[in-house]
Design a protein around this motif. Structure first.
Motif, mmCIF file in Angstrom:
data_model
loop_
_atom_site.group_PDB
_atom_site.id
_atom_site.type_symbol
_atom_site.label_atom_id
_atom_site.label_comp_id
_atom_site.label_asym_id
_atom_site.label_seq_id
_atom_site.Cartn_x
_atom_site.Cartn_y
_atom_site.Cartn_z
ATOM 1 N N SER A 124 0.751 -1.400 0.099
ATOM 2 C CA SER A 124 -0.033 0.136 -0.053
ATOM 3 C C SER A 124 0.858 1.193 -0.044
ATOM 4 N N ILE A 125 2.102 1.226 0.779
ATOM 5 C CA ILE A 125 2.775 2.407 0.669
ATOM 6 C C ILE A 125 3.930 2.576 -0.316
ATOM 7 N N VAL A 126 3.846 1.699 -1.465
ATOM 8 C CA VAL A 126 4.816 1.656 -2.690
ATOM 9 C C VAL A 126 4.698 3.075 -3.197
ATOM 10 N N PRO A 127 3.781 3.767 -3.306
ATOM 11 C CA PRO A 127 3.695 5.117 -4.175
ATOM 12 C C PRO A 127 4.428 6.033 -3.221
ATOM 13 N N GLY A 151 6.699 -4.852 -11.252
ATOM 14 C CA GLY A 151 5.033 -4.332 -10.967
ATOM 15 C C GLY A 151 4.328 -4.512 -9.727
ATOM 16 N N LEU A 152 3.068 -4.143 -9.530
ATOM 17 C CA LEU A 152 2.557 -3.999 -8.287
ATOM 18 C C LEU A 152 1.131 -4.792 -8.882
ATOM 19 N N PRO A 153 1.076 -6.322 -8.526
ATOM 20 C CA PRO A 153 -0.051 -6.960 -8.893
ATOM 21 C C PRO A 153 -1.346 -6.813 -7.978
ATOM 22 N N LYS A 154 -2.537 -6.647 -8.575
ATOM 23 C CA LYS A 154 -3.756 -6.201 -7.653
ATOM 24 C C LYS A 154 -3.690 -7.236 -6.560
ATOM 25 N N GLU A 194 -8.198 2.574 -1.331
ATOM 26 C CA GLU A 194 -8.845 1.695 -2.458
ATOM 27 C C GLU A 194 -7.734 1.123 -3.383
ATOM 28 N N THR A 195 -7.723 -0.152 -3.605
ATOM 29 C CA THR A 195 -6.423 -0.585 -4.532
ATOM 30 C C THR A 195 -6.362 0.178 -5.964
ATOM 31 N N ASP A 196 -7.618 0.167 -6.584
ATOM 32 C CA ASP A 196 -7.268 1.111 -7.890
ATOM 33 C C ASP A 196 -6.590 2.454 -7.687
ATOM 34 N N LYS A 197 -6.815 3.011 -6.259
ATOM 35 C CA LYS A 197 -6.278 4.460 -6.243
ATOM 36 C C LYS A 197 -4.760 4.172 -5.714
ATOM 37 N N ILE A 198 -4.623 3.168 -5.143
ATOM 38 C CA ILE A 198 -3.124 3.037 -4.749
ATOM 39 C C ILE A 198 -2.219 2.806 -6.103
ATOM 40 N N ILE A 199 -2.960 2.030 -7.017
ATOM 41 C CA ILE A 199 -2.278 1.771 -8.285
ATOM 42 C C ILE A 199 -1.977 2.797 -9.261
ATOM 43 N N LEU A 247 -3.820 10.618 -3.863
ATOM 44 C CA LEU A 247 -4.261 9.365 -3.198
ATOM 45 C C LEU A 247 -5.355 9.352 -2.098
ATOM 46 N N MET A 248 -6.345 8.837 -2.525
ATOM 47 C CA MET A 248 -7.795 9.115 -1.595
ATOM 48 C C MET A 248 -7.938 10.560 -1.114
#
Length: 431
Positions: A187-190, A224-227, A341-346, A361-362
């Protein structure tokens, strides 16, 4: 033999440790240049450097007749595809030990590089060289990777030859603990990309990215960062992910054989004729796990892999930031990210290399989230309350990051302003 999913799950379970046995492992890479012509060092120069380092008690590691690394106690110096060197540190008890290890290594490296007229660059991406100008080395696996990796990601060779990162390895005390730590780490990758951005200059020009290294990793085969990583990912689901993942290479009779036509499940089912249909050993599984190049990954410990290499002054900051959260204050950090939310993190992950702290983000920017996580980390390190001989606890290693947040200026921003003034290559080298 690894012939069913349960064996892989057992492998992950064997990494479970009690809290008192938790360790910290840090790995960091550096670029090396010849002082006289600003070109990356070649393999003969690497050999000279390795020979010189043996004076400090390092022992050579060979592949056939070629020296490809050094070791000393639990530490290893390894050679990356473009002759970047990586220190893989020992498993240590706390940040004071881990930082002291890095300082000892720096002292040794500086003695040797000075003697051999080599300069060090601590950045996430080579700021000077074109890809075609970078010398390689005789490490066997890299020959195969250079052929196969570009098939799955257009910037894979840039990743191999022109990037340097800092990696942190951490432990877990149960499957539940792994699930939480892995979800938090992903979650904190970004935030990691934005906070540790240090690769803005590419081929002596402003790349218009703050972390060009992260951009490259996003366009790398097997990365990458898989869902999937944002689901409640237990050992079984991770084992299934590993089984369905293509093989990069197989080591067989001292040779490296391309695995690109096969998944690890094919290997487990005895379907690989090139190796006499043999089944994978635990060593084969370990190799496969270490060639999954996602932002974070699982072996018998968790590896966090999203930080650009940074200078010696901030080298301990990234690990300390993560240790404060993951070892010191996991519940509070997990609560903060659990509503994301996952999509927002990605989406933030994809935007952060270019936008840095301005990435949204969020409904908040990454500077806001970085500041919140830094406070959580500080509390965690205070709770750990591990005091150095000088009387400091581990929060001392967060000072660099506090300055970054207070001034809203990352290492990448500093480099852009310093280098853009007169484009002096000297600004790119470690002092």
């Amino acid at each position: 033999m690894i012939n069913n999913k349960e064996k892989i799950i057992e492998y992950f379970k064997s990494g479970i440790k009690e809290d008192k046995d938790f360790r910290i492992g840090i790995e960091h890479e550096k670029f090396l240049f010849n002082t006289k012509d600003n070109k990356r060092i070649d393999y003969p120069k690497v050999k000279e450097m390795f020979t010189a380092l043996t004076e400090f008690g390092w022992n050579p590691v060979y592949e056939k007749e070629n020296i490809i690394g050094l070791n000393k106690g639990g530490k290893n110096i390894t050679l990356e595809p473009g002759n970047q060197i990586e220190l893989s540190g020992d498993k240590l008890n706390h940040m004071h030990e881990a930082c002291a290890e890095s300082q000892d290594y720096l002292f040794e490296l500086k003695q040797v590089t000075k003697k051999l007229d080599i300069k060090i660059v601590s950045a996430g991406f080579d700021p000077i060289s074109k890809l075609e100008d970078i010398p390689n080395n005789p490490k066997q696996r890299y020959d195969l990777m250079t052929k196969d990796m570009p098939l799955g990601g257009e910037l894979s060779l840039d990743m191999m030859y022109r990037t340097c990162g800092t990696q942190l390895n951490i432990d877990y005390n149960s499957e539940e603990d792994f699930i939480k730590k892995f979800k938090l780490a992903n979650s904190i990758v970004p935030i990691s990309i934005a906070l540790f951005a240090n690769s803005s200059i590419v081929e002596k020009k402003n790349s218009n990215y703050l972390s060009y290294r992260s951009k490259v990793w996003q366009s790398t085969s097997r990365g990458g960062l898989p869902k999937l990583f944002f689901e409640s990912l237990d050992f079984e689901k991770y084992a299934e992910f590993v089984m369905s993942f293509p093989i990069l290479f197989i080591q067989h009779n001292d040779q490296y054989i391309s695995g690109r036509k096969y998944t690890f499940k094919d290997f487990m089912d005895g379907k690989i004729e090139e190796i006499g249909n043999r089944l994978p050993t635990e060593a084969d599984l370990t190799t496969h796990l270490s060639t999954i190049f996602t932002e974070n990954r699982l072996k018998k410990y968790i590896e966090l892999r999203s930080m650009d290499t940074c200078g010696w002054d901030c080298l301990c900051a990234g690990p300390a930031f993560n240790i404060g959260m993951l070892y010191g204050n996991l519940d509070e950090a997990y609560d903060l990210v659990s509503s994301w939310e996952t999509d927002k993190i990605i989406n933030a992950y994809l935007e952060a290399p270019q936008k840095g702290f301005n990435t949204q983000l969020m409904g908040k920017d990454l500077l806001y989230w970085t500041s919140a996580l830094l406070n959580i980390s500080r509390k965690g390190l205070e709770k750990r309350d591990i005091i150095s001989k000088k009387g400091n606890n581990e929060t001392i290693f967060l000072n660099h990051l506090q300055n970054v947040v207070d001034n809203k200026t990352t290492n990448a921003d500093h480099m852009i302003s310093k280098f853009s003034k007169d484009e002096n290559l000297e600004e790119l080298y470690d002092k």
